[in-house]
Design an enzyme around this catalytic site. Structure first.
Site, PDB file in Angstrom:
ATOM      1  N   HIS A 106      12.210  68.017  45.093  1.00  0.00           N
ATOM      2  CA  HIS A 106      11.608  67.690  46.223  1.00  0.00           C
ATOM      3  C   HIS A 106      12.705  69.172  47.342  1.00  0.00           C
ATOM      4  O   HIS A 106      13.262  69.302  47.475  1.00  0.00           O
ATOM      5  CB  HIS A 106      12.746  66.361  46.782  1.00  0.00           C
ATOM      6  CG  HIS A 106      12.937  65.269  46.626  1.00  0.00           C
ATOM      7  ND1 HIS A 106      12.216  63.870  47.209  1.00  0.00           N
ATOM      8  CD2 HIS A 106      13.189  65.258  45.293  1.00  0.00           C
ATOM      9  CE1 HIS A 106      12.053  63.136  45.640  1.00  0.00           C
ATOM     10  NE2 HIS A 106      13.163  63.622  44.968  1.00  0.00           N
ATOM     11  N   PHE A 123      30.690  39.615  37.569  1.00  0.00           N
ATOM     12  CA  PHE A 123      30.428  40.251  38.787  1.00  0.00           C
ATOM     13  C   PHE A 123      29.701  42.339  38.513  1.00  0.00           C
ATOM     14  O   PHE A 123      30.018  43.266  39.200  1.00  0.00           O
ATOM     15  CB  PHE A 123      31.371  40.501  39.541  1.00  0.00           C
ATOM     16  CG  PHE A 123      31.695  39.183  40.298  1.00  0.00           C
ATOM     17  CD1 PHE A 123      30.123  38.046  40.065  1.00  0.00           C
ATOM     18  CD2 PHE A 123      32.903  38.679  40.465  1.00  0.00           C
ATOM     19  CE1 PHE A 123      30.242  37.200  40.377  1.00  0.00           C
ATOM     20  CE2 PHE A 123      32.733  37.002  40.620  1.00  0.00           C
ATOM     21  CZ  PHE A 123      31.097  36.519  40.547  1.00  0.00           C
ATOM     22  N   ASP A 165      19.089  60.413  54.726  1.00  0.00           N
ATOM     23  CA  ASP A 165      18.496  58.013  55.157  1.00  0.00           C
ATOM     24  C   ASP A 165      18.534  57.538  54.417  1.00  0.00           C
ATOM     25  O   ASP A 165      19.651  56.108  53.869  1.00  0.00           O
ATOM     26  CB  ASP A 165      16.734  58.271  55.429  1.00  0.00           C
ATOM     27  CG  ASP A 165      17.041  58.912  56.748  1.00  0.00           C
ATOM     28  OD1 ASP A 165      17.841  59.315  57.822  1.00  0.00           O
ATOM     29  OD2 ASP A 165      15.747  60.213  56.663  1.00  0.00           O
ATOM     30  N   GLY A 166      18.712  57.362  52.387  1.00  0.00           N
ATOM     31  CA  GLY A 166      18.438  56.291  51.531  1.00  0.00           C
ATOM     32  C   GLY A 166      20.012  56.701  51.894  1.00  0.00           C
ATOM     33  O   GLY A 166      19.918  55.301  51.506  1.00  0.00           O
ATOM     34  N   ARG A 181      39.907  34.229  30.338  1.00  0.00           N
ATOM     35  CA  ARG A 181      40.617  33.052  31.417  1.00  0.00           C
ATOM     36  C   ARG A 181      41.376  32.032  30.556  1.00  0.00           C
ATOM     37  O   ARG A 181      42.269  32.319  31.046  1.00  0.00           O
ATOM     38  CB  ARG A 181      39.655  32.358  32.062  1.00  0.00           C
ATOM     39  CG  ARG A 181      40.490  31.582  32.772  1.00  0.00           C
ATOM     40  CD  ARG A 181      39.745  30.667  34.486  1.00  0.00           C
ATOM     41  NE  ARG A 181      39.946  29.733  34.828  1.00  0.00           N
ATOM     42  CZ  ARG A 181      39.749  28.594  34.419  1.00  0.00           C
ATOM     43  NH1 ARG A 181      39.634  28.053  33.503  1.00  0.00           N
ATOM     44  NH2 ARG A 181      40.534  27.195  35.286  1.00  0.00           N
ATOM     45  N   GLU A 226      32.874  45.787  44.690  1.00  0.00           N
ATOM     46  CA  GLU A 226      32.669  46.034  43.746  1.00  0.00           C
ATOM     47  C   GLU A 226      31.547  47.038  43.525  1.00  0.00           C
ATOM     48  O   GLU A 226      32.426  47.981  42.578  1.00  0.00           O
ATOM     49  CB  GLU A 226      31.911  44.466  42.863  1.00  0.00           C
ATOM     50  CG  GLU A 226      32.687  43.932  42.133  1.00  0.00           C
ATOM     51  CD  GLU A 226      32.358  42.403  43.621  1.00  0.00           C
ATOM     52  OE1 GLU A 226      31.696  43.003  44.412  1.00  0.00           O
ATOM     53  OE2 GLU A 226      32.959  41.379  43.724  1.00  0.00           O
ATOM     54  N   PRO A 264      20.832  58.156  41.921  1.00  0.00           N
ATOM     55  CA  PRO A 264      20.868  57.259  42.503  1.00  0.00           C
ATOM     56  C   PRO A 264      21.374  57.181  43.788  1.00  0.00           C
ATOM     57  O   PRO A 264      22.676  57.498  44.411  1.00  0.00           O
ATOM     58  CB  PRO A 264      21.850  56.683  41.697  1.00  0.00           C
ATOM     59  CG  PRO A 264      21.914  57.359  40.621  1.00  0.00           C
ATOM     60  CD  PRO A 264      22.081  58.421  41.051  1.00  0.00           C
ATOM     61  N   HIS A 305       7.810  65.831  51.226  1.00  0.00           N
ATOM     62  CA  HIS A 305       8.605  65.053  51.133  1.00  0.00           C
ATOM     63  C   HIS A 305       8.137  65.082  49.380  1.00  0.00           C
ATOM     64  O   HIS A 305       6.924  64.329  49.582  1.00  0.00           O
ATOM     65  CB  HIS A 305       8.526  63.831  51.588  1.00  0.00           C
ATOM     66  CG  HIS A 305       9.952  63.486  51.615  1.00  0.00           C
ATOM     67  ND1 HIS A 305      10.212  63.066  50.067  1.00  0.00           N
ATOM     68  CD2 HIS A 305      10.946  63.023  52.026  1.00  0.00           C
ATOM     69  CE1 HIS A 305      11.898  62.101  50.400  1.00  0.00           C
ATOM     70  NE2 HIS A 305      12.476  62.597  51.930  1.00  0.00           N
ATOM     71  N   HIS A 321      29.274  31.946  36.809  1.00  0.00           N
ATOM     72  CA  HIS A 321      30.308  32.737  36.651  1.00  0.00           C
ATOM     73  C   HIS A 321      30.200  33.476  34.815  1.00  0.00           C
ATOM     74  O   HIS A 321      31.182  34.105  34.389  1.00  0.00           O
ATOM     75  CB  HIS A 321      31.351  32.287  37.527  1.00  0.00           C
ATOM     76  CG  HIS A 321      31.677  32.287  38.491  1.00  0.00           C
ATOM     77  ND1 HIS A 321      30.597  31.922  39.857  1.00  0.00           N
ATOM     78  CD2 HIS A 321      32.153  32.671  39.546  1.00  0.00           C
ATOM     79  CE1 HIS A 321      31.286  32.115  40.811  1.00  0.00           C
ATOM     80  NE2 HIS A 321      31.853  32.578  41.221  1.00  0.00           N
ATOM     81  N   ASN A 335      17.154  62.604  58.743  1.00  0.00           N
ATOM     82  CA  ASN A 335      15.649  63.143  59.050  1.00  0.00           C
ATOM     83  C   ASN A 335      14.549  62.378  59.185  1.00  0.00           C
ATOM     84  O   ASN A 335      13.062  62.586  59.200  1.00  0.00           O
ATOM     85  CB  ASN A 335      15.531  64.202  57.666  1.00  0.00           C
ATOM     86  CG  ASN A 335      14.972  63.724  56.903  1.00  0.00           C
ATOM     87  OD1 ASN A 335      15.098  63.058  56.455  1.00  0.00           O
ATOM     88  ND2 ASN A 335      14.933  64.942  55.535  1.00  0.00           N
TER      89      ASN A 335
HETATM   90  C1  LIG Z   1      19.135  54.560  44.489  1.00  0.00           C
HETATM   91  C2  LIG Z   1      18.082  54.960  44.531  1.00  0.00           C
HETATM   92  N1  LIG Z   1      17.191  54.161  44.914  1.00  0.00           N
HETATM   93  C3  LIG Z   1      15.423  55.331  44.634  1.00  0.00           C
HETATM   94  C4  LIG Z   1      15.654  56.570  44.841  1.00  0.00           C
HETATM   95  C5  LIG Z   1      14.250  57.259  45.231  1.00  0.00           C
HETATM   96  N2  LIG Z   1      14.851  58.438  45.857  1.00  0.00           N
HETATM   97  C6  LIG Z   1      14.934  59.379  45.886  1.00  0.00           C
HETATM   98  S1  LIG Z   1      14.967  60.667  47.544  1.00  0.00           S
HETATM   99  C7  LIG Z   1      14.183  58.786  47.947  1.00  0.00           C
HETATM  100  C8  LIG Z   1      13.853  58.894  49.320  1.00  0.00           C
HETATM  101  C9  LIG Z   1      14.636  59.844  49.852  1.00  0.00           C
HETATM  102  O1  LIG Z   1      15.142  60.083  51.087  1.00  0.00           O
HETATM  103  P1  LIG Z   1      15.965  60.264  51.739  1.00  0.00           P
HETATM  104  O2  LIG Z   1      17.458  59.732  51.169  1.00  0.00           O
HETATM  105  O3  LIG Z   1      15.810  60.628  53.784  1.00  0.00           O
HETATM  106  O4  LIG Z   1      15.785  61.407  51.485  1.00  0.00           O
HETATM  107  P2  LIG Z   1      14.826  63.339  52.317  1.00  0.00           P
HETATM  108  O5  LIG Z   1      14.081  62.383  52.940  1.00  0.00           O
HETATM  109  O6  LIG Z   1      16.207  64.209  52.774  1.00  0.00           O
HETATM  110  O7  LIG Z   1      14.919  64.114  50.469  1.00  0.00           O
HETATM  111  C10 LIG Z   1      14.070  58.298  46.963  1.00  0.00           C
HETATM  112  C11 LIG Z   1      13.761  56.366  47.671  1.00  0.00           C
HETATM  113  C12 LIG Z   1      17.245  57.286  44.622  1.00  0.00           C
HETATM  114  N3  LIG Z   1      17.002  58.640  44.163  1.00  0.00           N
HETATM  115  N4  LIG Z   1      17.866  56.415  44.564  1.00  0.00           N
END
Ligand SMILES: Cc1ncc(C[n+]2csc(CCOP(=O)(O)OP(=O)(O)O)c2C)c(N)n1
Length: 703
Positions: free
Chosen positions: A31, A462, A173-174, A545, A437, A133, A279, A498, A203
């Site tokens: 990316h 959990f 954003d993610g 338990r 959790e 992640p 992107h 549970h 962004n």
């Molecule tokens: C939990 C999770 N779900 C999906 C992804 C796959 N993924 C990688 S980058 C991305 C988009 C990210 O967009 P953003 O967070 O806005 O980052 P930017 O646009 O600044 O690169 C996704 C969905 C991931 N890395 N982690």
């Protein structure tokens, strides 16, 4: 272009950008967008604020920089390269190597490169935690901030601010969308962790397109509601405003800070019309050239490091860190002379060692037919060990009275903001994670990355909510202790929602995770002994338990056998057993009852307790064969969980008394009976096995 700073800064920023796009382009993967847009934000932080000695990336009081948006790692690798971070402390064998060499940049995402697809802790120096992640890095940073506060309160003394570092996380954003980050932000706000700064590169774009598709809330308001100090910047290229925002964070003493930087994917700002977008995929050769042209760089030069860039980083970032580190070393030398005991503790923490006397006072539980639950025996053992290891600390996701994880010595309120209504202190060792959790598991990782020995706790079911963080902990080989109680259908009345079924199998399938399900109180003691002596692996300590008998160890095999992962608890009086019963946890008592019934009927059985498959697998072949002799094929596994995986030990012809469905809502004993977990049923299955294997061997001979 109006810029309120000097040319060298922009030369450095643009080098971060061009290196990043070159890496992605050459790898045909990765990316490039965020590194372009967030380069000034990261640059300003590193160059002007971060306290970090490039010669010792392990310096304990360094500021932490967590790249929560792990997919933007070319930016981090470019920083590590240009800042000339060493691969380890000067004493390490890697003395001469840098964390990231040009060869690594050239081989981004290729086999063996330090520039892995996402940042990997333990593989690339300067990577504070594994990220990828989304949301994980942000949540982990809260654990680091908690650890800093605890270390500071516990070990700092007047004129000795040994621990006064800050924690920064760069988020996207993610990260802001993921639930784990919200949980963690809520906790950080509650705890008023003013040493924590998240920088949100806003962004407005994710993989599927504009954030308008799915994310339109007011993040600033949300964080304000969490109790954070929120700063918003309209222009990601305004180094002056960025500097002010970071300074505002440093000046804020009563809450964490979120700096929202409105950026544009690529490298522009909302004020500039001529931005380019990128992107999730390389820009392509033409676009790379155009981008470099736009930045005023040589469009035909790849991986170009203009003169003066490394020197500029060294003169500010490098010098500041070197001086701070040198001052700290002097301070620590004086501190050692003045507070030798405390300094000794700190050294243990940094080396992940336990004190010599840590096993003093560990209980031996007397035989007891009624017994106690393994959560209860664990609570007692934990408290005894914690009395000797001050940095063993943790808590539960609002279940500590059930999981028995409170440290008596840290009552009543444990780790809390000292000024809070609860009257706690940052020196407290009982953490109240609240019902969070996932964040709890990531916070555990962060605390461990800062040297503490954390435990996290809830009901076993959990763990599903915390799994992604637990998985990263396993990947990073962090010795976080998961204390997971209510470990089977035997928990009873709470019913199928549970009652864990597939959780044990799933953790056994997770590389690096050690699953420990002790069968009685003395196995619990042994389990804790094993856990405390391993400092490079996470554990799932799986506890009941319901009460289970404490076996008479003068009659049955000693619980120390647990250290081998599996051991013989009861055996045929004379000669070879006809059948082997394999089991873990509370089902050990059922198997012992079945064994006695079989013995009374003249059937020779062996009971093998298997609290930890992973440890058993590391034993010698001869030990494993002595416990499970290959020629004895009549085998019955008994475990109140998914049968999945037990074939490894029973063979495909063996029997498994496990779960094939979800549980039911009823008192524990009724549930167990309903699913056949009774001594009589085990006896019957064992006899059928013996007969089945006898017929099989006759057939073999006939053939
Ligand atoms: C939990 C999770 N779900 C999906 C992804 C796959 N993924 C990688 S980058 C991305 C988009 C990210 O967009 P953003 O967070 O806005 O980052 P930017 O646009 O600044 O690169 C996704 C969905 C991931 N890395 N982690």
């Amino acid at each position: 272009m109006v810029m309120n700073t000097d040319e060298s800064d922009w030369k450095c920023i643009d080098t971060l950008r061009t290196l990043s796009i070159d890496m992605v382009q050459r790898a045909h993967s990765g990316h490039p967008g965020t590194p372009l847009g967030a380069a000034p934000t990261a640059y300003c932080l590193w160059q002007r604020f971060l306290r970090y000695d490039p010669f010792d990336p392990d310096w304990p009081n360094r500021d932490r920089f967590v790249l929560s948006a792990g997919h933007a790692c070319p930016l981090l690798y470019s920083l590590l390269y240009l800042c000339q971070i060493k691969a380890g402390a000067p004493t390490s064998i890697n003395k001469e190597r840098r964390a990231v060499e040009m060869e690594d940049l050239l081989n981004f995402r290729q086999m063996g490169s330090r520039c892995t697809g996402h940042p990997e802790y333990g593989w690339t120096a300067g990577v504070e935690t594994t990220t990828g992640p989304l949301g994980q890095g942000a949540a982990t940073s809260v654990g680091m901030a908690i650890a800093q506060r605890w270390l500071a309160e516990t070990y700092n003394r007047p004129s000795y601010d040994l621990f006064d570092h800050n924690i920064y996380a760069l988020c996207s954003d993610g990260d802001m969308m993921e639930g784990i980050a919200s949980e963690a932000a809520s906790l950080a706000g509650h705890l008023k962790l003013s040493n924590l700064c998240w920088v949100y590169d806003s962004n407005h774009i994710t993989i599927e397109g504009s954030t308008a598709l799915a994310f339109t809330e007011d993040v600033a308001l949300r964080f304000a509601a969490y109790g954070w100090n929120v700063k918003e910047l309209r222009d990601a290229n305004d180094l002056g405003k960025l500097t002010e925002a970071y300074q505002a964070f440093l000046d804020t003493q009563d809450r964490p800070t979120l700096i929202i930087v409105q950026s544009h994917i690529g490298y522009g700002s909302p004020n500039r019309q001529d931005t380019r977008e990128a992107h999730g995929e390389p820009l392509g050769a033409d676009e790379v050239r155009l981008t470099k042209q736009f930045l005023g760089c040589d469009p035909d030069a790849a991986f170009n490091i203009p003169d003066g860039v490394k020197e500029h980083f060294a003169a500010q970032f490098g010098q500041r860190g070197k001086q701070a580190h040198a001052g700290w070393m002097q301070m620590f030398t004086d501190y050692k002379a003045r507070y030798p005991d405390l300094a000794g503790q700190i050294e243990h923490i940094l080396q992940r060692k336990v004190p010599q006397d840590w096993q003093t006072g560990l209980a031996v539980f007397p035989a007891d037919a009624k017994g106690l639950s393994t959560r209860d025996s664990s609570g007692k053992v934990l408290n005894a060990i914690a009395a000797r290891i001050p940095w063993l600390m943790g808590g539960a996701a609002d279940l500590s009275p059930s999981t028995k994880t409170d440290l008596e010595s840290s009552r009543p309120n444990g780790f809390q903001h000292p000024g809070g209504a609860q009257g706690g202190t940052y020196r407290g060792r009982n953490l109240h994670f609240g019902l969070r959790e996932h964040a709890m598991c990531a916070v555990g990782n962060g605390m461990s990355l800062s040297g503490l020995r954390p435990y996290v706790s809830s009901f076993l079911i959990f763990t599903d909510y915390g799994r992604a963080a637990l998985r990263l902990g396993a990947m990073m080989r962090l010795p976080v202790i998961g204390i997971w109680t209510h470990d089977s259908i035997g928990l009873g009345e709470d019913g199928p929602t549970h009652q864990p079924i597939e959780q044990l199998a799933s953790f056994r399938a997770m590389p690096g995770m050690l699953v420990m399900r002790p069968g009685d109180a003395n196995e619990v003691v042994q389990a804790w002994k094993v856990i405390m002596q391993l400092n490079d692996a996470p554990f799932c300590l799986v506890l009941s338990r319901q009460a289970t008998p404490t076996l008479d160890r003068s009659k049955y095999g000693g619980a120390e056998g647990l250290a081998q992962g599996a051991y013989i608890v009861a055996d045929a009086d004379r000669g070879e057993p006809e059948v082997i019963l394999l089991t873990s946890g509370t089902e050990l008592a059922l198997c012992i009852e079945a064994y006695e019934l079989l013995a009374a009927q003249g059937v020779k059985a062996r009971v093998v307790s298997m609290p930890c498959w992973e440890l058993f697998e590391t034993q010698s072949r001869s030990y494993r064969d002595s416990v499970l002799p290959p020629r004895i094929r009549a085998r019955v596994a008994v475990e109140q969980a998914s049968a999945f995986g037990w074939e490894r030990y029973t063979g495909i012809e063996g029997s498994i008394l496990g779960m094939q469905s979800f549980g039911v809502s009823a008192p524990g004993k009724s549930v167990e009976r309903h699913f056949g977990f009774e001594p009589q049923h085990i006896v019957q299955t064992a006899k059928e096995q013996i007969e089945h294997q006898r017929l099989n061997s006759q057939l073999d001979k006939g053939a």
